[in-house]
Design a protein around this motif. Sequence first.
Motif, PDB file in Angstrom:
ATOM      1  N   LEU A  75       0.831  -1.205   0.000  1.00 44.98           N
ATOM      2  CA  LEU A  75       0.000   0.000   0.000  1.00 44.98           C
ATOM      3  C   LEU A  75       0.863   1.252   0.000  1.00 44.98           C
ATOM      4  O   LEU A  75       0.601   2.204  -0.745  1.00 44.98           O
ATOM      5  CB  LEU A  75      -0.915  -0.002   1.226  1.00 44.98           C
ATOM      6  N   GLU A 106       2.316   1.951  -3.441  1.00 45.15           N
ATOM      7  CA  GLU A 106       1.355   2.509  -4.389  1.00 45.15           C
ATOM      8  C   GLU A 106       1.022   3.959  -4.058  1.00 45.15           C
ATOM      9  O   GLU A 106       0.876   4.800  -4.963  1.00 45.15           O
ATOM     10  CB  GLU A 106       0.080   1.666  -4.383  1.00 45.15           C
ATOM     11  N   LEU A 107       0.914   4.268  -2.782  1.00 51.04           N
ATOM     12  CA  LEU A 107       0.609   5.645  -2.380  1.00 51.04           C
ATOM     13  C   LEU A 107       1.733   6.591  -2.770  1.00 51.04           C
ATOM     14  O   LEU A 107       1.486   7.738  -3.164  1.00 51.04           O
ATOM     15  CB  LEU A 107       0.362   5.718  -0.861  1.00 51.04           C
ATOM     16  N   SER A 116      -1.294  -4.664  -4.630  1.00 47.21           N
ATOM     17  CA  SER A 116      -0.978  -3.282  -4.276  1.00 47.21           C
ATOM     18  C   SER A 116      -2.045  -2.333  -4.805  1.00 47.21           C
ATOM     19  O   SER A 116      -2.433  -1.368  -4.136  1.00 47.21           O
ATOM     20  CB  SER A 116       0.402  -2.886  -4.818  1.00 47.21           C
ATOM     21  N   LYS A 117      -2.560  -2.607  -6.007  1.00 46.37           N
ATOM     22  CA  LYS A 117      -3.633  -1.796  -6.584  1.00 46.37           C
ATOM     23  C   LYS A 117      -4.932  -2.001  -5.793  1.00 46.37           C
ATOM     24  O   LYS A 117      -5.660  -1.034  -5.524  1.00 46.37           O
ATOM     25  CB  LYS A 117      -3.866  -2.172  -8.052  1.00 46.37           C
ATOM     26  N   TYR A 171      -5.274  -3.025  -2.639  1.00 48.67           N
ATOM     27  CA  TYR A 171      -5.158  -2.422  -1.311  1.00 48.67           C
ATOM     28  C   TYR A 171      -5.378  -0.912  -1.375  1.00 48.67           C
ATOM     29  O   TYR A 171      -5.970  -0.317  -0.458  1.00 48.67           O
ATOM     30  CB  TYR A 171      -3.785  -2.713  -0.706  1.00 48.67           C
ATOM     31  N   THR A 172      -4.918  -0.291  -2.451  1.00 56.50           N
ATOM     32  CA  THR A 172      -5.118   1.144  -2.629  1.00 56.50           C
ATOM     33  C   THR A 172      -6.599   1.461  -2.801  1.00 56.50           C
ATOM     34  O   THR A 172      -7.114   2.438  -2.239  1.00 56.50           O
ATOM     35  CB  THR A 172      -4.343   1.654  -3.861  1.00 56.50           C
TER      36      THR A 172
END
Length: 274
Positions: A5, A8-9, A109-110, A112-113
């Motif tokens: 996460l 990605e952030l 990761s996408k 979780y975002t």
Amino acid sequence: MFRLLNLELQKLLLSRTSKILIFISFILPFFVILLSSLKINVFGFFTLELGELGIFNFPIIWHLTTFFASQFKFFFAIVVVSMIGNEYSNKTLKQNLIDGLSKKEFILSKFYTIVFFSLVSTVLICLISICIGLYYSSYNEISIILRETNFLVAYFVKLLGFFSLCLFLGMLVKRSAFALAFLFILFILEWITFGIITWKFDIHIAEKIQNVFPLKSMYKLIDQPFQRIAMTKFPDKANLAYDYAVHWYEIAIVLGWTALFIFLSYTLLKKRDL
């Protein structure tokens, strides 16, 4: 999870466009809701204050705010498809995989975002609804305040499903503009299918089938509140009655689509030659 996460952030915060769109997607719905709760002088003739009409009373405020806030989800949808488009155009996807990130972790990761921003949006809607409701509502009993907070669950699931669909479309076409165009095409196809089923069978069968379609099932999670407001103002109008409640099977349908879109996104990435 937090590592993916955070990764990605960091990517999103490096993009000025993404930061602007995220800001708009969070601020605009709350600004509109707050504006609607203020006194508005209409050309000097009269003062309009929607709060005095009882629409911000508990528990109906949960229905009202989640419905209107969900109409602004398109702004963050642009961010979601851009996350994928930028990965391909900037070749960061290949670099991440070279650096040791697996394809499964990339998709996670996408996802979780998406979960993170959906959760943040839900919490903000909850807070603003409580603040406006406590100010305007004629009811302050805790049992009434907490009644119908399942609209918050429906709002979260609705965002989760819609953004997961955008993620899948982004993976499918690799271009942000094309992904958004496919979203519109899907909307048209759902209504064309509805028309064909209505023509072949009848509208009642068509409506039941349509309610399982991706976009329609997401919309059905939170039905429009206008008819409900009319019911409270004109209770003697029996023909205004309709089912506005959040049902468990509607949530299950959208969660099913969400799981399918994430799985298809991973399958596409796994089979695709990068």
